[in-house]
Design a protein around this motif. Structure first.
Motif, mmCIF file in Angstrom:
data_model
loop_
_atom_site.group_PDB
_atom_site.id
_atom_site.type_symbol
_atom_site.label_atom_id
_atom_site.label_comp_id
_atom_site.label_asym_id
_atom_site.label_seq_id
_atom_site.Cartn_x
_atom_site.Cartn_y
_atom_site.Cartn_z
ATOM 1 N N ARG A 48 1.028 -0.653 0.166
ATOM 2 C CA ARG A 48 0.169 0.105 0.026
ATOM 3 C C ARG A 48 1.068 1.384 -0.132
ATOM 4 O O ARG A 48 1.359 1.376 0.773
ATOM 5 C CB ARG A 48 -1.109 0.268 0.851
ATOM 6 C CG ARG A 48 -2.224 -0.896 1.014
ATOM 7 C CD ARG A 48 -2.872 -0.797 2.490
ATOM 8 N NE ARG A 48 -3.896 0.470 2.622
ATOM 9 C CZ ARG A 48 -4.104 -0.060 3.949
ATOM 10 N NH1 ARG A 48 -4.162 -0.327 4.640
ATOM 11 N NH2 ARG A 48 -4.049 2.192 3.946
ATOM 12 N N LYS A 49 0.336 2.089 -1.041
ATOM 13 C CA LYS A 49 2.028 3.350 -1.399
ATOM 14 C C LYS A 49 0.568 4.468 -0.819
ATOM 15 O O LYS A 49 -0.631 4.384 -1.395
ATOM 16 C CB LYS A 49 2.616 3.255 -2.421
ATOM 17 C CG LYS A 49 3.592 2.738 -2.648
ATOM 18 C CD LYS A 49 4.825 2.782 -1.916
ATOM 19 C CE LYS A 49 5.647 1.570 -1.906
ATOM 20 N NZ LYS A 49 6.625 1.791 -1.119
ATOM 21 N N ARG B 248 1.945 11.318 9.119
ATOM 22 C CA ARG B 248 2.604 12.243 8.117
ATOM 23 C C ARG B 248 1.546 11.574 6.793
ATOM 24 O O ARG B 248 1.474 11.795 5.893
ATOM 25 C CB ARG B 248 3.368 12.050 7.893
ATOM 26 C CG ARG B 248 4.634 12.950 9.224
ATOM 27 C CD ARG B 248 4.517 14.485 8.804
ATOM 28 N NE ARG B 248 4.544 15.051 9.970
ATOM 29 C CZ ARG B 248 5.170 16.424 9.554
ATOM 30 N NH1 ARG B 248 5.235 17.173 9.037
ATOM 31 N NH2 ARG B 248 5.388 16.951 10.710
ATOM 32 N N GLN B 249 1.358 10.163 7.260
ATOM 33 C CA GLN B 249 0.136 9.642 5.795
ATOM 34 C C GLN B 249 -1.131 10.499 5.524
ATOM 35 O O GLN B 249 -1.512 11.043 6.077
ATOM 36 C CB GLN B 249 -0.391 7.794 6.664
ATOM 37 C CG GLN B 249 0.310 7.291 7.415
ATOM 38 C CD GLN B 249 1.139 6.421 6.280
ATOM 39 O OE1 GLN B 249 1.035 6.540 4.954
ATOM 40 N NE2 GLN B 249 1.735 5.138 6.906
ATOM 41 N N ILE B 250 -0.584 10.580 4.598
ATOM 42 C CA ILE B 250 -2.617 11.765 3.733
ATOM 43 C C ILE B 250 -3.347 10.619 3.399
ATOM 44 O O ILE B 250 -3.396 9.357 3.253
ATOM 45 C CB ILE B 250 -2.300 12.175 2.621
ATOM 46 C CG1 ILE B 250 -0.650 12.800 2.850
ATOM 47 C CG2 ILE B 250 -2.918 12.777 1.977
ATOM 48 C CD1 ILE B 250 0.020 13.955 1.490
ATOM 49 N N GLU C 136 9.435 2.964 4.136
ATOM 50 C CA GLU C 136 9.224 2.226 3.010
ATOM 51 C C GLU C 136 8.239 1.105 3.789
ATOM 52 O O GLU C 136 7.102 0.644 3.383
ATOM 53 C CB GLU C 136 10.518 1.448 2.821
ATOM 54 C CG GLU C 136 9.821 0.527 1.387
ATOM 55 C CD GLU C 136 9.776 1.314 -0.130
ATOM 56 O OE1 GLU C 136 8.858 1.971 -0.944
ATOM 57 O OE2 GLU C 136 11.303 2.302 -0.096
ATOM 58 N N LEU C 137 8.540 0.634 4.606
ATOM 59 C CA LEU C 137 7.301 -0.449 5.694
ATOM 60 C C LEU C 137 6.088 -0.097 5.462
ATOM 61 O O LEU C 137 4.909 -0.353 5.631
ATOM 62 C CB LEU C 137 7.973 -0.469 6.769
ATOM 63 C CG LEU C 137 8.298 -1.903 6.424
ATOM 64 C CD1 LEU C 137 8.827 -2.472 8.251
ATOM 65 C CD2 LEU C 137 6.908 -3.299 6.803
ATOM 66 N N ASN C 138 6.288 1.516 5.866
ATOM 67 C CA ASN C 138 4.439 2.272 5.530
ATOM 68 C C ASN C 138 4.116 3.385 4.955
ATOM 69 O O ASN C 138 3.176 3.787 4.501
ATOM 70 C CB ASN C 138 5.069 3.460 7.455
ATOM 71 C CG ASN C 138 5.188 2.883 8.601
ATOM 72 O OD1 ASN C 138 3.904 2.196 9.977
ATOM 73 N ND2 ASN C 138 6.549 2.273 8.903
ATOM 74 N N GLY C 139 4.275 2.741 3.883
ATOM 75 C CA GLY C 139 3.804 2.891 2.034
ATOM 76 C C GLY C 139 4.652 4.041 1.249
ATOM 77 O O GLY C 139 3.912 4.093 1.062
ATOM 78 N N GLU D 197 8.801 5.886 13.098
ATOM 79 C CA GLU D 197 7.493 4.863 12.331
ATOM 80 C C GLU D 197 6.733 5.472 13.099
ATOM 81 O O GLU D 197 5.244 5.971 12.284
ATOM 82 C CB GLU D 197 7.867 3.455 13.508
ATOM 83 C CG GLU D 197 6.421 2.421 12.586
ATOM 84 C CD GLU D 197 6.754 1.080 12.708
ATOM 85 O OE1 GLU D 197 6.635 0.566 13.479
ATOM 86 O OE2 GLU D 197 6.357 0.301 11.802
ATOM 87 N N SER D 198 6.704 6.113 14.430
ATOM 88 C CA SER D 198 5.107 6.892 14.800
ATOM 89 C C SER D 198 5.207 8.203 13.769
ATOM 90 O O SER D 198 3.567 9.065 13.110
ATOM 91 C CB SER D 198 5.304 7.537 15.737
ATOM 92 O OG SER D 198 5.722 6.194 17.136
ATOM 93 N N PHE D 199 6.485 8.631 13.592
ATOM 94 C CA PHE D 199 6.618 9.751 12.004
ATOM 95 C C PHE D 199 5.889 9.468 11.566
ATOM 96 O O PHE D 199 4.981 10.004 10.464
ATOM 97 C CB PHE D 199 7.256 10.914 12.386
ATOM 98 C CG PHE D 199 7.513 11.519 11.710
ATOM 99 C CD1 PHE D 199 7.625 12.870 12.264
ATOM 100 C CD2 PHE D 199 8.294 11.942 10.003
ATOM 101 C CE1 PHE D 199 7.718 14.283 11.108
ATOM 102 C CE2 PHE D 199 8.169 12.673 9.770
ATOM 103 C CZ PHE D 199 8.390 14.071 9.889
#
Ligand code: B12
Length: 221
Positions: free
Chosen positions: A96-97, A219-221, A124-127, A213-215
């Motif tokens: 999931r990007k 910041r995910q849109i 990268e792991l977080n998209g 990771e929290s950051f």
């Protein structure tokens, strides 16, 4: 059935010792097999990176500083670690990007690139799309690259105390040219500068991968 992520039934201390010994022995196959097994049994990538790989390298650095192992042995161990990080890349990329890009690199004259590679992998792991430039990126080239790729975040690493002034130079240029770009800074150089104060509101010092990771998630849109 495997345990859920983050819980591990294997003895983590024993795995650490086996991994550390296999690095010192130069046994790439065994080191890689231990990393595979730990992930399969539920260790998270963050735990593998910090509790097993980073801590092994810290101990190896200590052995080197005490003259108990040679520079060649330390080089061998860090080369195996870099190979393992690259081998596991397919497990790191998220399907999931989120269309956000970050650039991860070391400041000029900083050759310790393993920690910042881990930081890039966590994004990268977080998209995120993580662009990893590795060690020793000259300041002016970094500025040009930021103009070209227009990232959402920049992450800068430094392990050596004497590279703190180079970080200051980078941050001054970045602040003038990209005033809103969030910049994460980290690495062992800050161990000796515990009072380090980020010089601008969008500059964040972080110690390890939990904060990263929290950051990345926040910041995910
Ligand atoms: C491998 C190694 C090297 C390799 C690096 C190879 C590579 N491909 O990266 C090479 C051979 C190049 C090297 C060279 C030198 N090294 Co060296 N090296 C190490 C060693 C053994 C491991 C480094 C490592 O990868 N650690 C594991 C990583 C995962 O840990 P980390 O970097 O701390 O990253 C974590 C956090 O800090 C954080 N983090 C890191 N970056 C960032 C960035 C951001 C934005 C964030 C949020 C977080 C973050 O996240 C990571 C995960 O928790 C260390 C020992 C040690 N204590 O680390 C010495 C060490 C860092 N080296 C040291 C020294 C002195 C040198 C040399 C000066 C030796 C010499 N005389 O030539 C040169 C300097 C070269 C240069 N200009 O950079 C000293 C530094 C002492 C100091 N504080 O100044 C150390 C501590 C060894 C020691 N015990 O004395 N080294």
């Amino acid at each position: 059935m495997q345990p859920p992520n983050g819980t591990i039934n294997m003895n983590e201390q024993k795995s650490f010792e086996e991994f550390y010994n296999s690095l010192l022995a130069g046994d790439r196959a065994k080191s890689s097999a231990i990393a595979d097994e730990l992930l399969r049994y539920g260790l998270t990538v963050k735990q593998l990176y910090e509790n097993i790989i980073r801590d092994s390298l810290y101990d190896i650095g200590q052995m080197w500083a005490e003259g108990k192992i040679s520079v060649a042995t330390e080089h061998m161990a860090s080369a195996i670690v870099e190979a393992i990080l690259n081998d596991h890349y397919p497990q790191i990329i998220s399907s999931r990007k989120n269309n956000q890009t970050m650039i991860a690199t070391c400041v000029e004259n900083e050759f310790h690139q393993i920690g910042i590679k881990m930081v890039a992998d966590i994004f990268e792991l977080n998209g995120w799309n993580a662009i990893f430039l590795g060690a020793n990126t000259p300041t002016n080239d970094l500025i040009d690259f930021i103009k070209l790729r227009n990232p959402d975040v920049l992450a800068l690493s430094l392990s050596l105390d004497f590279n703190i002034p180079t970080l200051g130079k980078n941050l001054n240029l970045i602040r003038t040219q990209f005033p809103d770009l969030p910049v994460l800074v980290g690495g062992q150089a800050f161990n000796h500068h515990k009072d380090y104060v980020a010089p601008a509101p969008h500059v964040f010092y972080m110690k390890g991968l939990d904060d990263v990771e929290s950051f990345a998630k926040s910041r995910q849109i």
